[in-house]
Design an enzyme around this catalytic site. Structure first.
Site, PDB file in Angstrom:
ATOM      1  N   HIS A  21      -8.969  -5.967   7.831  1.00  0.00           N
ATOM      2  CA  HIS A  21      -8.229  -4.806   8.340  1.00  0.00           C
ATOM      3  C   HIS A  21      -7.163  -5.284   9.342  1.00  0.00           C
ATOM      4  O   HIS A  21      -7.473  -6.009  10.277  1.00  0.00           O
ATOM      5  CB  HIS A  21      -9.242  -3.889   9.034  1.00  0.00           C
ATOM      6  CG  HIS A  21      -8.764  -2.526   9.341  1.00  0.00           C
ATOM      7  ND1 HIS A  21      -9.290  -1.774  10.369  1.00  0.00           N
ATOM      8  CD2 HIS A  21      -7.834  -1.758   8.760  1.00  0.00           C
ATOM      9  CE1 HIS A  21      -8.693  -0.599  10.399  1.00  0.00           C
ATOM     10  NE2 HIS A  21      -7.812  -0.559   9.438  1.00  0.00           N
TER      11      HIS A  21
ATOM     12  N   GLU B  93     -13.555  -0.797   6.731  1.00  0.00           N
ATOM     13  CA  GLU B  93     -12.827  -0.852   8.009  1.00  0.00           C
ATOM     14  C   GLU B  93     -13.563  -0.112   9.125  1.00  0.00           C
ATOM     15  O   GLU B  93     -13.326  -0.399  10.295  1.00  0.00           O
ATOM     16  CB  GLU B  93     -11.392  -0.334   7.868  1.00  0.00           C
ATOM     17  CG  GLU B  93     -11.312   1.149   7.610  1.00  0.00           C
ATOM     18  CD  GLU B  93      -9.874   1.649   7.499  1.00  0.00           C
ATOM     19  OE1 GLU B  93      -9.107   1.032   6.759  1.00  0.00           O
ATOM     20  OE2 GLU B  93      -9.548   2.652   8.151  1.00  0.00           O
TER      21      GLU B  93
ATOM     22  N   ASP C  50      -4.915   3.940  -0.215  1.00  0.00           N
ATOM     23  CA  ASP C  50      -6.029   4.228   0.693  1.00  0.00           C
ATOM     24  C   ASP C  50      -6.367   5.712   0.585  1.00  0.00           C
ATOM     25  O   ASP C  50      -5.526   6.565   0.888  1.00  0.00           O
ATOM     26  CB  ASP C  50      -5.591   3.871   2.127  1.00  0.00           C
ATOM     27  CG  ASP C  50      -6.749   3.806   3.090  1.00  0.00           C
ATOM     28  OD1 ASP C  50      -7.803   4.398   2.803  1.00  0.00           O
ATOM     29  OD2 ASP C  50      -6.584   3.167   4.147  1.00  0.00           O
TER      30      ASP C  50
ATOM     31  N   HIS D  47      -8.838   7.170   2.248  1.00  0.00           N
ATOM     32  CA  HIS D  47      -9.316   7.639   3.556  1.00  0.00           C
ATOM     33  C   HIS D  47     -10.523   8.566   3.451  1.00  0.00           C
ATOM     34  O   HIS D  47     -10.556   9.621   4.101  1.00  0.00           O
ATOM     35  CB  HIS D  47      -8.191   8.343   4.322  1.00  0.00           C
ATOM     36  CG  HIS D  47      -7.316   7.390   5.066  1.00  0.00           C
ATOM     37  ND1 HIS D  47      -7.763   6.637   6.114  1.00  0.00           N
ATOM     38  CD2 HIS D  47      -6.023   7.046   4.892  1.00  0.00           C
ATOM     39  CE1 HIS D  47      -6.781   5.884   6.558  1.00  0.00           C
ATOM     40  NE2 HIS D  47      -5.719   6.091   5.836  1.00  0.00           N
TER      41      HIS D  47
ATOM     42  N   GLU E 233      -4.190  -7.437   5.377  1.00  0.00           N
ATOM     43  CA  GLU E 233      -3.331  -6.284   5.657  1.00  0.00           C
ATOM     44  C   GLU E 233      -2.368  -6.603   6.809  1.00  0.00           C
ATOM     45  O   GLU E 233      -2.741  -7.230   7.794  1.00  0.00           O
ATOM     46  CB  GLU E 233      -4.195  -5.081   6.055  1.00  0.00           C
ATOM     47  CG  GLU E 233      -3.378  -3.831   6.356  1.00  0.00           C
ATOM     48  CD  GLU E 233      -4.251  -2.639   6.737  1.00  0.00           C
ATOM     49  OE1 GLU E 233      -5.392  -2.839   7.169  1.00  0.00           O
ATOM     50  OE2 GLU E 233      -3.768  -1.502   6.587  1.00  0.00           O
TER      51      GLU E 233
ATOM     52  N   ARG F 252       0.855  -1.188   0.000  1.00  0.00           N
ATOM     53  CA  ARG F 252       0.000   0.000   0.000  1.00  0.00           C
ATOM     54  C   ARG F 252       0.886   1.231   0.000  1.00  0.00           C
ATOM     55  O   ARG F 252       1.825   1.320   0.800  1.00  0.00           O
ATOM     56  CB  ARG F 252      -0.884  -0.002   1.246  1.00  0.00           C
ATOM     57  CG  ARG F 252      -1.944   1.071   1.215  1.00  0.00           C
ATOM     58  CD  ARG F 252      -2.672   1.168   2.532  1.00  0.00           C
ATOM     59  NE  ARG F 252      -1.938   1.995   3.462  1.00  0.00           N
ATOM     60  CZ  ARG F 252      -2.498   2.657   4.480  1.00  0.00           C
ATOM     61  NH1 ARG F 252      -3.794   2.562   4.698  1.00  0.00           N
ATOM     62  NH2 ARG F 252      -1.775   3.403   5.279  1.00  0.00           N
TER      63      ARG F 252
ATOM     64  N   ARG G 146     -13.337  -4.971   4.027  1.00  0.00           N
ATOM     65  CA  ARG G 146     -12.186  -4.565   4.842  1.00  0.00           C
ATOM     66  C   ARG G 146     -12.448  -4.593   6.348  1.00  0.00           C
ATOM     67  O   ARG G 146     -11.640  -4.077   7.122  1.00  0.00           O
ATOM     68  CB  ARG G 146     -11.785  -3.136   4.438  1.00  0.00           C
ATOM     69  CG  ARG G 146     -11.291  -2.994   3.031  1.00  0.00           C
ATOM     70  CD  ARG G 146      -9.840  -3.373   2.914  1.00  0.00           C
ATOM     71  NE  ARG G 146      -9.021  -2.452   3.671  1.00  0.00           N
ATOM     72  CZ  ARG G 146      -8.129  -2.812   4.605  1.00  0.00           C
ATOM     73  NH1 ARG G 146      -7.961  -4.082   4.916  1.00  0.00           N
ATOM     74  NH2 ARG G 146      -7.407  -1.896   5.231  1.00  0.00           N
TER      75      ARG G 146
ATOM     76  N   GLU H 294      -8.956   2.169  -1.864  1.00  0.00           N
ATOM     77  CA  GLU H 294      -9.702   1.903  -0.626  1.00  0.00           C
ATOM     78  C   GLU H 294     -10.392   3.159  -0.124  1.00  0.00           C
ATOM     79  O   GLU H 294      -9.809   4.248  -0.181  1.00  0.00           O
ATOM     80  CB  GLU H 294      -8.700   1.396   0.415  1.00  0.00           C
ATOM     81  CG  GLU H 294      -9.309   1.141   1.768  1.00  0.00           C
ATOM     82  CD  GLU H 294      -8.264   0.729   2.799  1.00  0.00           C
ATOM     83  OE1 GLU H 294      -7.129   0.385   2.420  1.00  0.00           O
ATOM     84  OE2 GLU H 294      -8.596   0.769   3.994  1.00  0.00           O
TER      85      GLU H 294
ATOM     86  N   TYR I 274      -2.015  14.295   5.120  1.00  0.00           N
ATOM     87  CA  TYR I 274      -2.152  12.882   4.827  1.00  0.00           C
ATOM     88  C   TYR I 274      -1.479  11.947   5.803  1.00  0.00           C
ATOM     89  O   TYR I 274      -1.123  10.820   5.472  1.00  0.00           O
ATOM     90  CB  TYR I 274      -1.649  12.592   3.413  1.00  0.00           C
ATOM     91  CG  TYR I 274      -2.546  11.612   2.701  1.00  0.00           C
ATOM     92  CD1 TYR I 274      -3.712  11.152   3.306  1.00  0.00           C
ATOM     93  CD2 TYR I 274      -2.232  11.145   1.436  1.00  0.00           C
ATOM     94  CE1 TYR I 274      -4.539  10.264   2.664  1.00  0.00           C
ATOM     95  CE2 TYR I 274      -3.056  10.255   0.783  1.00  0.00           C
ATOM     96  CZ  TYR I 274      -4.201   9.819   1.403  1.00  0.00           C
ATOM     97  OH  TYR I 274      -5.012   8.939   0.763  1.00  0.00           O
TER      98      TYR I 274
ATOM     99  N   TRP J 108     -11.584  12.270   7.772  1.00  0.00           N
ATOM    100  CA  TRP J 108     -10.339  11.528   7.969  1.00  0.00           C
ATOM    101  C   TRP J 108     -10.494  10.180   7.293  1.00  0.00           C
ATOM    102  O   TRP J 108     -11.462   9.491   7.406  1.00  0.00           O
ATOM    103  CB  TRP J 108      -9.999  11.346   9.439  1.00  0.00           C
ATOM    104  CG  TRP J 108      -8.830  10.399   9.553  1.00  0.00           C
ATOM    105  CD1 TRP J 108      -8.884   9.062   9.835  1.00  0.00           C
ATOM    106  CD2 TRP J 108      -7.440  10.703   9.304  1.00  0.00           C
ATOM    107  NE1 TRP J 108      -7.616   8.531   9.773  1.00  0.00           N
ATOM    108  CE2 TRP J 108      -6.716   9.498   9.445  1.00  0.00           C
ATOM    109  CE3 TRP J 108      -6.752  11.881   8.941  1.00  0.00           C
ATOM    110  CZ2 TRP J 108      -5.329   9.425   9.273  1.00  0.00           C
ATOM    111  CZ3 TRP J 108      -5.388  11.808   8.771  1.00  0.00           C
ATOM    112  CH2 TRP J 108      -4.684  10.599   8.940  1.00  0.00           C
TER     113      TRP J 108
HETATM  114  C1  GCO Z   1      -5.866   0.963   7.073  1.00  0.00           C
HETATM  115  C2  GCO Z   1      -6.483   2.049   7.843  1.00  0.00           C
HETATM  116  C3  GCO Z   1      -5.762   2.483   9.054  1.00  0.00           C
HETATM  117  C4  GCO Z   1      -6.688   3.387   9.856  1.00  0.00           C
HETATM  118  C5  GCO Z   1      -6.519   3.219  11.303  1.00  0.00           C
HETATM  119  C6  GCO Z   1      -7.441   4.133  12.058  1.00  0.00           C
HETATM  120  O1  GCO Z   1      -6.247   0.819   5.917  1.00  0.00           O
HETATM  121  O2  GCO Z   1      -5.060   0.252   7.638  1.00  0.00           O
HETATM  122  O3  GCO Z   1      -6.985   3.056   7.069  1.00  0.00           O
HETATM  123  O4  GCO Z   1      -4.560   3.041   8.687  1.00  0.00           O
HETATM  124  O5  GCO Z   1      -6.566   4.713   9.485  1.00  0.00           O
HETATM  125  O6  GCO Z   1      -6.754   1.877  11.587  1.00  0.00           O
HETATM  126  O7  GCO Z   1      -7.589   3.729  13.349  1.00  0.00           O
HETATM  127 MG    MG Z   2      -7.829   1.998   5.397  1.00  0.00          MG
END
Ligand code: GCO
Ligand code: MG
Length: 401
Positions: free
Chosen positions: A311, A261, A209, A211, A338, A147, A282, A235, A159, A401
């Protein structure tokens, strides 16, 4: 075999973890992970104040009934705090069942569907040069799926990669703030993928990702722009509260999509799965009701050929990781796992028997989940409040976020 006692321990060997310890009348100890990043104490209280009194005296062998009792028997269903608490109880009960049977949890769940579990690692950098070094480091560890996250020029500390460390958890209750500029990001990211393909060729699988930072049409644009670089997935392209917005992304791009996630229940997938709007699920064992809850979600996805991608960030403890690896071992429609990798200090408290080599996990053969939790060591690392950063747009507007 009755549950005789239950303890909740919050410790911080570098970051906070919430651990549930159940002890049975015949001396079997089961452990579960209830870590919810930045909201650890809320789950600890939910467990201690509301769940533990309901557990004492219950038959530890009745995993499904206990799950339904804590989920359906309570008026307030779902939500991350409830489902993380249920997850910890569920994991601890599977751990107890495995230890009682003398079998690893993946044997209880149906046995191995595969020998190795492919994992993806994390690479990040403040700029593309640092990112490339980080990808090389992951390659050296054996990962063939990585990733990639990178700071965007002109976006200051944006970021979560600015401090050279992904998602710095700032100590104290008040989060730090970062800036975000969607236009710059959308213009920059295709140049990064072009650079990475030039550097690493076609074989390496690249994941990214987003986010939740884009609107659906921006997500569609990004998907189109990156398609030529064949990302393994994009993602969390947009916030998933409105799942229908994924239809719009799907209409415009064939780039594989991953999300979930922040989901905690099968109900969260009722649009995305049957409409085949995503390709990877995820959710975490720790956040989606444990092995029992997540297994139902993954089986639902499998009907529509949607693969698992559990996740596995560092805000899930090695207990949650071990549970994920047992499920990955059994689940037929496995996609990828992951692996963000805990700092070495975490192993002073948690010792897990799963192995990682050549970019893949192998589950451990120990009975139960195969993780030990050292309570004395945990006491040396007391809880410390920590938060993820908050995002603001250039004009100061709070952003996702
Ligand atoms: C991922 C996630 C993490 C989250 C984190 C937040 O894909 O692993 O996005 O990086 O941001 O778990 O608590
Ligand atoms: Mg993520």
């Amino acid at each position: 075999m009755r549950i005789e006692s239950a303890d909740v321990v919050v410790c911080n060997p570098g970051r906070n973890f919430v651990t549930l310890i159940l002890r049975t009348s015949d001396g079997v100890v089961g452990i579960g992970d209830a870590t919810l990043n930045g909201r650890e104490l809320a789950v600890a209280s939910y467990l201690k104040d509301h769940v533990v009194p309901m557990l004492i005296g219950r038959d530890a062998s009745r995993i499904e009934d206990t799950w339904q009792y804590l989920y359906r028997g309570v008026y307030w269903r779902r939500g991350p705090i409830t489902m993380a608490a249920i997850a910890a109880v569920d994991m601890a009960l599977w751990d107890i069942k495995g230890k009682s049977a003398g079998m690893p949890v993946h044997e209880l769940l149906g046995g191995r569907s595969r020998e190795t579990i492919r994992a993806y690692g994390h690479a990040h950098g403040r700029d593309v040069e640092e990112l490339i070094d980080s990808v090389h480091a992951r390659r050296a560890q054996g990962f063939d799926a990585v990733r990639v996250q990178v700071g965007v020029p002109g976006m200051g500390n944006g970021y979560g990669v600015a401090e050279g460390r992904y998602e710095p958890a700032r100590l104290g209750g008040v989060p730090s703030e970062e800036v975000w500029d969607t236009g710059r990001y959308l213009r920059y990211l295709p140049t990064v993928f072009e650079r990475l393909r030039g550097e690493f060729g076609d074989e390496l699988d690249l994941l990214h990702d987003v986010h939740h930072r884009l609107t659906p049409i921006q997500a569609a644009q990004l998907g189109r722009a990156l398609e030529q670089y064949r990302p393994f997935w994009l993602e969390d392209m947009t916030t998933a509260e409105n799942q229908e917005s994924f239809r719009l992304i799907r209409e415009h791009t064939t780039v594989p999509l991953a999300t979930g996630e922040t989901f905690n229940s099968i109900v969260d997938y009722l649009t995305l799965v049957p409409e085949q709007l995503i390709d990877y699920i995820r959710s975490a064992v720790t956040h989606a009701g444990g092995l029992t809850g997540l297994r139902r979600i993954l089986d639902f996805g499998a009907v529509y050929q949607i693969k698992s991608a559990i996740h596995g960030p560092t805000d899930i403890s090695p207990i949650g990781m071990a549970a994920a690896i047992h499920l990955d071992t059994v689940h037929h429609a496995f996609g990828i796992q992951e692996y963000m990798q805990h700092d070495a200090i975490v192993s002073e408290v948690f010792r897990a028997d799963f192995a990682f080599a050549d970019g893949c996990f192998r589950p451990g053969a120990g009975a139960g989940l195969g993780v030990t939790f050292d309570e004395e060591a945990a006491a040396r690392f007391p809880y410390a409040a920590a938060s993820l950063p908050v995002n603001r747009l250039l004009d100061g507007t709070v952003h996702d976020w």
